[in-house]
Design a protein around this motif. Structure first.
Motif, PDB file in Angstrom:
ATOM      1  N   HIS A  97       0.849  -1.123   0.114  1.00 42.38           N
ATOM      2  CA  HIS A  97      -0.049   0.052  -0.054  1.00 42.38           C
ATOM      3  C   HIS A  97       0.685   1.126   0.044  1.00 42.38           C
ATOM      4  O   HIS A  97       0.579   2.094  -0.612  1.00 42.38           O
ATOM      5  CB  HIS A  97      -0.978   0.018   1.104  1.00 42.38           C
ATOM      6  CG  HIS A  97      -1.851   1.317   1.310  1.00 42.38           C
ATOM      7  ND1 HIS A  97      -1.584   2.368   1.925  1.00 42.38           N
ATOM      8  CD2 HIS A  97      -2.987   1.621   0.472  1.00 42.38           C
ATOM      9  CE1 HIS A  97      -2.324   3.238   1.628  1.00 42.38           C
ATOM     10  NE2 HIS A  97      -3.255   3.025   0.854  1.00 42.38           N
ATOM     11  N   ASN A  98       1.979   1.356   0.903  1.00 43.75           N
ATOM     12  CA  ASN A  98       2.754   2.343   0.782  1.00 43.75           C
ATOM     13  C   ASN A  98       3.412   2.722  -0.707  1.00 43.75           C
ATOM     14  O   ASN A  98       3.548   4.215  -0.941  1.00 43.75           O
ATOM     15  CB  ASN A  98       4.003   2.235   1.754  1.00 43.75           C
ATOM     16  CG  ASN A  98       3.261   2.269   3.291  1.00 43.75           C
ATOM     17  OD1 ASN A  98       2.156   2.821   3.390  1.00 43.75           O
ATOM     18  ND2 ASN A  98       4.117   1.701   4.155  1.00 43.75           N
ATOM     19  N   GLU A  99       3.911   1.796  -1.338  1.00 45.80           N
ATOM     20  CA  GLU A  99       4.587   1.714  -2.585  1.00 45.80           C
ATOM     21  C   GLU A  99       3.337   2.447  -3.359  1.00 45.80           C
ATOM     22  O   GLU A  99       3.399   3.402  -4.216  1.00 45.80           O
ATOM     23  CB  GLU A  99       4.955   0.533  -3.341  1.00 45.80           C
ATOM     24  CG  GLU A  99       6.276   0.039  -2.541  1.00 45.80           C
ATOM     25  CD  GLU A  99       7.489   0.587  -2.884  1.00 45.80           C
ATOM     26  OE1 GLU A  99       7.328   1.110  -4.067  1.00 45.80           O
ATOM     27  OE2 GLU A  99       8.436   0.704  -2.182  1.00 45.80           O
ATOM     28  N   LEU A 100       2.008   2.038  -3.503  1.00 44.97           N
ATOM     29  CA  LEU A 100       0.998   2.378  -4.292  1.00 44.97           C
ATOM     30  C   LEU A 100       0.658   3.848  -4.109  1.00 44.97           C
ATOM     31  O   LEU A 100       0.627   4.512  -5.038  1.00 44.97           O
ATOM     32  CB  LEU A 100      -0.099   1.434  -4.260  1.00 44.97           C
ATOM     33  CG  LEU A 100       0.032   0.163  -4.923  1.00 44.97           C
ATOM     34  CD1 LEU A 100      -1.185  -0.852  -4.513  1.00 44.97           C
ATOM     35  CD2 LEU A 100       0.056   0.108  -6.649  1.00 44.97           C
ATOM     36  N   ALA A 101       0.483   4.022  -2.494  1.00 44.43           N
ATOM     37  CA  ALA A 101       0.230   5.475  -2.289  1.00 44.43           C
ATOM     38  C   ALA A 101       1.332   6.632  -2.659  1.00 44.43           C
ATOM     39  O   ALA A 101       0.801   7.596  -3.196  1.00 44.43           O
ATOM     40  CB  ALA A 101      -0.049   5.550  -0.762  1.00 44.43           C
ATOM     41  N   ASP A 102       2.585   6.085  -2.540  1.00 43.50           N
ATOM     42  CA  ASP A 102       3.526   7.149  -2.715  1.00 43.50           C
ATOM     43  C   ASP A 102       3.601   7.415  -4.378  1.00 43.50           C
ATOM     44  O   ASP A 102       3.599   8.529  -4.601  1.00 43.50           O
ATOM     45  CB  ASP A 102       4.761   6.538  -2.298  1.00 43.50           C
ATOM     46  CG  ASP A 102       6.093   7.637  -2.783  1.00 43.50           C
ATOM     47  OD1 ASP A 102       5.817   8.583  -1.855  1.00 43.50           O
ATOM     48  OD2 ASP A 102       6.999   7.077  -3.328  1.00 43.50           O
ATOM     49  N   PHE A 103       3.616   6.424  -5.039  1.00 39.95           N
ATOM     50  CA  PHE A 103       3.593   6.357  -6.733  1.00 39.95           C
ATOM     51  C   PHE A 103       2.199   7.267  -7.076  1.00 39.95           C
ATOM     52  O   PHE A 103       2.536   8.282  -7.635  1.00 39.95           O
ATOM     53  CB  PHE A 103       3.425   5.205  -7.377  1.00 39.95           C
ATOM     54  CG  PHE A 103       3.635   4.917  -8.700  1.00 39.95           C
ATOM     55  CD1 PHE A 103       4.189   6.138  -9.469  1.00 39.95           C
ATOM     56  CD2 PHE A 103       3.276   3.971  -9.388  1.00 39.95           C
ATOM     57  CE1 PHE A 103       4.223   6.142 -10.827  1.00 39.95           C
ATOM     58  CE2 PHE A 103       3.532   3.892 -10.784  1.00 39.95           C
ATOM     59  CZ  PHE A 103       3.875   5.101 -11.391  1.00 39.95           C
TER      60      PHE A 103
END
Length: 108
Positions: A97-103
């Motif tokens: 989720h952190n990877e997706l939210a940051d992207f």
């Protein structure tokens, strides 16, 4: 908008994070069906990243990441609901989720 090389790097990180969550999913015995569904959908969407990249359509990339981030957010909510999940599963979902939210944040 991010440069193409940065988009490719971030999509690769997203694919890796989704793959790790899918691996954690396969190692878990008793998962809520809802969490299993979210991760399986994310895994299928992750498979389409290469195809979307080949189209070089920024709008499709943004839509894909928006859709994936929404599913990742839902998966994270299930993990935070107090259900008995392993730390590995929770960590994999949070990382994904952190990877997706940051992207997503950098795309908009």
């Amino acid at each position: 908008m991010l440069q193409e090389q940065e988009i490719r790097r971030r999509l690769s990180s997203v694919q890796l994070a989704v793959g790790q969550a899918a691996q954690a999913l396969s190692a878990e015995r008793h998962l809520p069906g809802e969490l299993r569904d979210y991760i399986q959908k994310l895994d299928r969407q992750s498979d389409s990243i290469t195809e979307v990249l080949a189209l070089r359509d920024p709008a499709r990339i943004v839509k894909l990441i928006d859709d994936m981030e929404l599913l990742g957010s839902r998966a994270r909510r299930v993990c935070a609901s107090g259900l008995p999940l392993t730390q590995h599963m929770k960590a994999a979902v949070n990382h994904m989720h952190n990877e997706l939210a940051d992207f997503k944040q950098h795309l908009h």
